[in-house]
Scaffold this motif. Sequence first.
Motif, PDB file in Angstrom:
ATOM      1  N   THR A 647     133.244  45.674 108.763  1.00  0.00           N
ATOM      2  CA  THR A 647     133.063  46.753 107.791  1.00  0.00           C
ATOM      3  C   THR A 647     133.519  46.318 106.407  1.00  0.00           C
ATOM      4  O   THR A 647     132.829  46.554 105.396  1.00  0.00           O
ATOM      5  N   LYS A 648     134.687  45.672 106.323  1.00  0.00           N
ATOM      6  CA  LYS A 648     135.227  45.227 105.048  1.00  0.00           C
ATOM      7  C   LYS A 648     134.330  44.173 104.402  1.00  0.00           C
ATOM      8  O   LYS A 648     134.141  44.160 103.176  1.00  0.00           O
ATOM      9  N   GLU A 649     133.793  43.254 105.206  1.00  0.00           N
ATOM     10  CA  GLU A 649     132.918  42.227 104.643  1.00  0.00           C
ATOM     11  C   GLU A 649     131.637  42.829 104.070  1.00  0.00           C
ATOM     12  O   GLU A 649     131.162  42.401 103.003  1.00  0.00           O
ATOM     13  N   GLU A 650     131.065  43.841 104.752  1.00  0.00           N
ATOM     14  CA  GLU A 650     129.876  44.513 104.212  1.00  0.00           C
ATOM     15  C   GLU A 650     130.210  45.231 102.912  1.00  0.00           C
ATOM     16  O   GLU A 650     129.448  45.177 101.925  1.00  0.00           O
ATOM     17  N   GLU A 651     131.371  45.899 102.870  1.00  0.00           N
ATOM     18  CA  GLU A 651     131.790  46.592 101.646  1.00  0.00           C
ATOM     19  C   GLU A 651     132.006  45.602 100.508  1.00  0.00           C
ATOM     20  O   GLU A 651     131.616  45.849  99.361  1.00  0.00           O
ATOM     21  N   TYR A 652     132.592  44.465 100.805  1.00  0.00           N
ATOM     22  CA  TYR A 652     132.860  43.445  99.776  1.00  0.00           C
ATOM     23  C   TYR A 652     131.548  42.888  99.225  1.00  0.00           C
ATOM     24  O   TYR A 652     131.398  42.665  98.011  1.00  0.00           O
ATOM     25  N   ASN A 653     130.574  42.637 100.080  1.00  0.00           N
ATOM     26  CA  ASN A 653     129.275  42.119  99.615  1.00  0.00           C
ATOM     27  C   ASN A 653     128.593  43.133  98.691  1.00  0.00           C
ATOM     28  O   ASN A 653     127.962  42.751  97.680  1.00  0.00           O
ATOM     29  N   GLY A 654     128.703  44.449  98.995  1.00  0.00           N
ATOM     30  CA  GLY A 654     128.138  45.472  98.115  1.00  0.00           C
ATOM     31  C   GLY A 654     128.791  45.471  96.747  1.00  0.00           C
ATOM     32  O   GLY A 654     128.125  45.593  95.712  1.00  0.00           O
ATOM     33  N   LYS A 655     130.129  45.326  96.731  1.00  0.00           N
ATOM     34  CA  LYS A 655     130.858  45.269  95.455  1.00  0.00           C
ATOM     35  C   LYS A 655     130.421  44.061  94.645  1.00  0.00           C
ATOM     36  O   LYS A 655     130.274  44.132  93.411  1.00  0.00           O
ATOM     37  N   GLN A 656     130.201  42.933  95.298  1.00  0.00           N
ATOM     38  CA  GLN A 656     129.792  41.718  94.585  1.00  0.00           C
ATOM     39  C   GLN A 656     128.411  41.909  93.949  1.00  0.00           C
ATOM     40  O   GLN A 656     128.165  41.461  92.820  1.00  0.00           O
ATOM     41  N   LYS A 657     127.496  42.570  94.643  1.00  0.00           N
ATOM     42  CA  LYS A 657     126.155  42.806  94.105  1.00  0.00           C
ATOM     43  C   LYS A 657     126.221  43.705  92.874  1.00  0.00           C
ATOM     44  O   LYS A 657     125.585  43.436  91.827  1.00  0.00           O
ATOM     45  N   MET A 658     127.006  44.800  92.932  1.00  0.00           N
ATOM     46  CA  MET A 658     127.158  45.700  91.785  1.00  0.00           C
ATOM     47  C   MET A 658     127.809  44.979  90.614  1.00  0.00           C
ATOM     48  O   MET A 658     127.446  45.191  89.452  1.00  0.00           O
ATOM     49  N   SER A 659     128.754  44.085  90.899  1.00  0.00           N
ATOM     50  CA  SER A 659     129.421  43.340  89.835  1.00  0.00           C
ATOM     51  C   SER A 659     128.438  42.453  89.088  1.00  0.00           C
ATOM     52  O   SER A 659     128.502  42.328  87.852  1.00  0.00           O
ATOM     53  N   LYS A 660     127.483  41.821  89.801  1.00  0.00           N
ATOM     54  CA  LYS A 660     126.482  40.965  89.140  1.00  0.00           C
ATOM     55  C   LYS A 660     125.570  41.808  88.239  1.00  0.00           C
ATOM     56  O   LYS A 660     125.206  41.376  87.130  1.00  0.00           O
ATOM     57  N   GLU A 661     125.194  43.005  88.667  1.00  0.00           N
ATOM     58  CA  GLU A 661     124.349  43.877  87.846  1.00  0.00           C
ATOM     59  C   GLU A 661     125.066  44.274  86.561  1.00  0.00           C
ATOM     60  O   GLU A 661     124.473  44.266  85.459  1.00  0.00           O
ATOM     61  N   LEU A 662     126.347  44.642  86.655  1.00  0.00           N
ATOM     62  CA  LEU A 662     127.124  45.000  85.457  1.00  0.00           C
ATOM     63  C   LEU A 662     127.271  43.808  84.526  1.00  0.00           C
ATOM     64  O   LEU A 662     127.248  43.960  83.289  1.00  0.00           O
ATOM     65  N   ASP A 663     127.434  42.620  85.061  1.00  0.00           N
ATOM     66  CA  ASP A 663     127.555  41.424  84.223  1.00  0.00           C
ATOM     67  C   ASP A 663     126.275  41.182  83.417  1.00  0.00           C
ATOM     68  O   ASP A 663     126.319  40.796  82.238  1.00  0.00           O
ATOM     69  N   THR A 664     125.116  41.446  84.033  1.00  0.00           N
ATOM     70  CA  THR A 664     123.828  41.308  83.318  1.00  0.00           C
ATOM     71  C   THR A 664     123.747  42.303  82.159  1.00  0.00           C
ATOM     72  O   THR A 664     123.345  41.951  81.032  1.00  0.00           O
ATOM     73  N   LYS A 665     124.147  43.572  82.403  1.00  0.00           N
ATOM     74  CA  LYS A 665     124.151  44.589  81.336  1.00  0.00           C
ATOM     75  C   LYS A 665     125.081  44.191  80.200  1.00  0.00           C
ATOM     76  O   LYS A 665     124.762  44.357  79.015  1.00  0.00           O
ATOM     77  N   LEU A 666     126.256  43.638  80.538  1.00  0.00           N
ATOM     78  CA  LEU A 666     127.231  43.265  79.512  1.00  0.00           C
ATOM     79  C   LEU A 666     126.672  42.160  78.618  1.00  0.00           C
ATOM     80  O   LEU A 666     126.844  42.181  77.388  1.00  0.00           O
ATOM     81  N   ASN A 667     125.965  41.212  79.192  1.00  0.00           N
ATOM     82  CA  ASN A 667     125.361  40.138  78.372  1.00  0.00           C
ATOM     83  C   ASN A 667     124.312  40.705  77.421  1.00  0.00           C
ATOM     84  O   ASN A 667     124.192  40.267  76.252  1.00  0.00           O
ATOM     85  N   GLN A 668     123.554  41.692  77.890  1.00  0.00           N
ATOM     86  CA  GLN A 668     122.543  42.327  77.014  1.00  0.00           C
ATOM     87  C   GLN A 668     123.217  43.011  75.831  1.00  0.00           C
ATOM     88  O   GLN A 668     122.755  42.913  74.679  1.00  0.00           O
ATOM     89  N   LYS A 669     124.312  43.715  76.053  1.00  0.00           N
ATOM     90  CA  LYS A 669     125.027  44.409  74.976  1.00  0.00           C
ATOM     91  C   LYS A 669     125.650  43.427  74.001  1.00  0.00           C
ATOM     92  O   LYS A 669     125.717  43.689  72.793  1.00  0.00           O
ATOM     93  N   ARG A 670     126.072  42.296  74.509  1.00  0.00           N
ATOM     94  CA  ARG A 670     126.637  41.281  73.599  1.00  0.00           C
ATOM     95  C   ARG A 670     125.576  40.780  72.629  1.00  0.00           C
ATOM     96  O   ARG A 670     125.845  40.585  71.425  1.00  0.00           O
ATOM     97  N   GLU A 671     124.370  40.531  73.090  1.00  0.00           N
ATOM     98  CA  GLU A 671     123.292  40.084  72.223  1.00  0.00           C
ATOM     99  C   GLU A 671     122.960  41.147  71.171  1.00  0.00           C
ATOM    100  O   GLU A 671     122.738  40.837  69.992  1.00  0.00           O
ATOM    101  N   GLU A 672     122.960  42.403  71.639  1.00  0.00           N
ATOM    102  CA  GLU A 672     122.661  43.503  70.687  1.00  0.00           C
ATOM    103  C   GLU A 672     123.728  43.598  69.606  1.00  0.00           C
ATOM    104  O   GLU A 672     123.414  43.759  68.407  1.00  0.00           O
ATOM    105  N   LYS A 673     124.989  43.459  69.968  1.00  0.00           N
ATOM    106  CA  LYS A 673     126.080  43.525  68.995  1.00  0.00           C
ATOM    107  C   LYS A 673     126.008  42.355  68.021  1.00  0.00           C
ATOM    108  O   LYS A 673     126.303  42.501  66.823  1.00  0.00           O
ATOM    109  N   LYS A 674     125.598  41.206  68.517  1.00  0.00           N
ATOM    110  CA  LYS A 674     125.487  40.023  67.650  1.00  0.00           C
ATOM    111  C   LYS A 674     124.429  40.230  66.575  1.00  0.00           C
ATOM    112  O   LYS A 674     124.639  39.899  65.389  1.00  0.00           O
ATOM    113  N   GLU A 675     123.284  40.820  66.955  1.00  0.00           N
ATOM    114  CA  GLU A 675     122.223  41.085  65.983  1.00  0.00           C
ATOM    115  C   GLU A 675     122.671  42.086  64.931  1.00  0.00           C
ATOM    116  O   GLU A 675     122.394  41.932  63.735  1.00  0.00           O
ATOM    117  N   LEU A 676     123.381  43.144  65.332  1.00  0.00           N
ATOM    118  CA  LEU A 676     123.868  44.151  64.373  1.00  0.00           C
ATOM    119  C   LEU A 676     124.919  43.567  63.438  1.00  0.00           C
ATOM    120  O   LEU A 676     124.972  43.920  62.254  1.00  0.00           O
TER     121      LEU A 676
END
Length: 1063
Positions: A647-676
């Motif tokens: 159960t814990k390993e399945e929960e950990y894998n889900g957290k890792q997937k969500m973390s990768k999605e948030l990291d992608t969003k953060l990189n997009q915001k960094r590019e936007e801030k750089k342009e501004l």
Amino acid sequence: MKNSVKQRRQNSSQLALTNNNHEDVTFKEGAIVRIKLENILTYDSVEFQVGPYLNVIIGPNGTGKSTIVCAICIGLGGKLSILGRAQQVADFIKYGCNKGKIELELFNEDGENYIIHREIHKNNKSEWTINGRPATHRAVDELVAQKNIQVNNLCQFLPQEKVADFAKMTSEELLENTEKSINNELYDNHQKLKKAREQARSLELGFENIQERLDQEKQKNARLEQDVKIFEERERHLSKIQILQMKRPWVEYDEKRKLYEKYKTERDKKAEEYKQAKQMFAPLQKKLDAMKKRKEDIEKEMKTKTDSLRDYARKAQASSKEIEAFTDKTQEVQNDLKFKRNEELSRKKRVQDLKKQIDLLKSELETTVQTEDIGPQIERVTQEMRRICHQMEEMSQDGDLIRRDIVTIRNDINSNQQQLREIQNVENKKLEILRQKHKHTYDAVMWCKENKNKFQGEVHLPMMMTINPKDASMAKFIEMHIRADDLKAFVFENSNDYNLFMNTMRDEQGLKVNALKVPQKPVCEYVPTKSIENYRRYGFQSYLKDYISCPDGIMRYLCAQYRVHAIPVGDRRSKERVEDIVAQCPEFSMFYTIDSQYQVKRSRYDGSISSRSSKIRDPTWLIASGDNSREVMLETQIRQLQAQLKTKEEEYNGKQKMSKELDTKLNQKREEKKELSQKKDVKKRLQSQIDSKIQRMRTEEAEAVNLQTEEESALKEIRGYNKKKCTSLQKLKDYTRKCIELSTEKVRLGLRQAMFIHEQEQVEEELREQSEVLQNFERAFEEIKEKVKTAKEMAKRLLQAAKHVTNTDVDSELSPELRQSFESCPSTLDEIDAAIHEQQARADSLFQTDERVVKEYRQRKKEIAQLEKDVTNRQQQLHGHQEEVEKAKREWLEPLRGLIERINENFSYFFSCMKCAGEIDLNVPDNPEDYEKYGIKIKVKFRDSESLRELTPHHQSGGERSVSTVLYMMALQELAKCPFRCVDEINQGMDPVNERKVFELVVQTVCRRSASQYFLLTPKLLPDLEYSDNMTVLCVCNGPYMLNHTEWNLKKFIRRRKRLEDE
């Protein structure tokens, strides 16, 4: 507890045994007259006298009958193994006492009776006295053996624990014990015959071996005889060669001795010439030695000057280095000042450059147009980035927590699996212990493991496999409490399973195993009388059941059979309060202290209490223990933890997937801030640059240096270094001047040295010329001297070789025999060599026999002569030994057959009196010469429908074996020369009919005046038995109200009894 013994059917004159009145009392030599005990097992103090014939000692179980038997055995120095009760003599001391005493009085026909006294101490040491004088155990053994008392012989002394061992004796053991019991001489002759038989076998085997070897050696020498003759002829030629070879070194020595004499004369002449030349050489050598001495003095002086010069040069060099150091420091100060000047110029230039840059930026600022304010947009993007980072941080923290949980769960799984393996390994250890101790049970366990499907109910493996102490220190208590037979017993809850198992093991596989059935009563109904809390003041912590982990069926059996639910286990306090526990806890029949087991018995007659302690042994069956409940619990925990881990390993894998999605969003915001950020207000940026430049300019102006102050400081420092340099220069000047002076003196010494060297060379040249002449004389002398030495050594070696060849001692002359042999030999080396060659040719023409063959022939010839002597001696020895054996056999076998016939007559008569049949046979082996295989066979028949069968531990019942045993001992009664016999509770296995008949036979046989003393111990007697006036009945009574034996007046009691009868 006080003890006493009442005596009946004996008047006072018969009991007055210590006065040696031989007319009234017919004791045999060595019979027991009186027994006295103090602090022995159940007795505090007791003293009583016994009769000369049958003594029947009667009393309830536990009153101390067997204690009397034990006292007789250990009081006469018998082995404790005969009694089968204890391993240490201190165990016979009454509980709570430090020592015990045993005193036995033995009848002596020739004077004062023998009184043997033994005092036993707690440390297992004993003190012996005989008639009041100190003695040793060995002295007591010698006295006992002298009186033919054999407490170690089951035919004379049969304790209660050894009654069954009588039927277990082999026929050979029974014969030897019977011989010892009746006639020691017969036993000694038997032992001599056994030894003689071994010697006869050895002699016969030796004779046959020697005869066979003699024949073989003669045949071998017959084949070699012709070769030996040829060898001897060849040896004669070789002997002549040997004489010639022995003379040859003497001829060589004589020639070398003559040459030595010649060289010696010439050496003396050369020595005189050399002496004269040496005398002319001495003055020149003396002059040269004087010059060498003056040269050495100059060299020493030059060395001193050189050392001083080197010292001043070293000081001058040091001063020069100081000057260089001060020069370098001065240069450093100048360079530092120059650097500061250049740095100040650079600073001023940087300030001017900054002023120009500020002016340009101000000009650009004035011309720049204000752009749209995009700060809110940047702030919005920044907030988004912060929110995403916060989510990622929370996600990371949650992932770390889950990962730590996963690591913890995995560690728990590994730990539980390790514990499970250890528990399972305990089972393997138990199996190995079982295999070593009882292979049959081990094989049965392996069969059960492979055939579980054959059983209907639950089958428990042997208790030692299923019982696990909850505390390892409790294993010794559990093993002490449960019999070894039960520890290796299988436990069944189904009767059909029990029958199937026993039929398979015993009938099909022939295995001797134990099996038990589980009682139906549940464990919950086995409860102690009181809670353990009531006994904690005595040091009891728990009942034995509380320390045992085992299946429910096993626990039911232990509670029913061993009452483990009611047996308390205590600590050191329990050991200190044993007496209080025994007195105040009547519900305890057994309890344990830290190192002992205590058994408590309470008399049904008077309620008196007796206790017995046993030392707790170290465990041997339960040394490897596991926990079955623990094993089940661990397996359950492992399954639960594995589910949690998934159960814990399945929960950990889900957290890792969500973390990768948030990291992608953060990189997009960094590019936007750089342009501004790139579109931000330019005017504000320019103003910031201006402010920065102004700040840098102010910093540079603050770092301005005062060059005038720096120059004054540097000048002052340089002046100081110059002063120090001048001082060092003055030192350098002084040291240099001193070096010049020393160098000049050294040069002068060098010139003087050169002059001495020139003069020395002239003298050496002159000496060299003279030396050549001397060396020529010396060389000639040494050469002739070496020739003398060589000739002497050669002559010496030749003499040694000649003496060695002729076996002549170093300090001896040639023997007359050899001189005579040498006279017939040639006188020159050439003639000797020719003669040797001729004899060698003749020897070589003969066939060469191997010398080892001849040596073997001659050695074998000597051995043949010796073997012929040995054969003759062995024949005589074997014949004489055979006559001795035949004589000894007649002296042993004929009396033995007569003895067996008399024993058989008595034995058959006794059995016929009981309406049964019995006979005694002498068992003669197939080879009558095998004396160690002779034995006695006892054959009995108790029913008309049966035939006579040999007495064994298996064919007859316990009562039948008891009857046979006592009748056999009675058959020996009139024949034996032993002073007394003793039988303890032989009638316990008999039925009333046999018991009555046996008792009457014992009375009739033993109460004859010709019979020896007899002790018969029994807890009861049948009513209306026949007694004899010559028997003595000793009733053992005990209890807290008994009179001390010293207060019992037997004569007064008898007088009062007679007076009552007269009235």
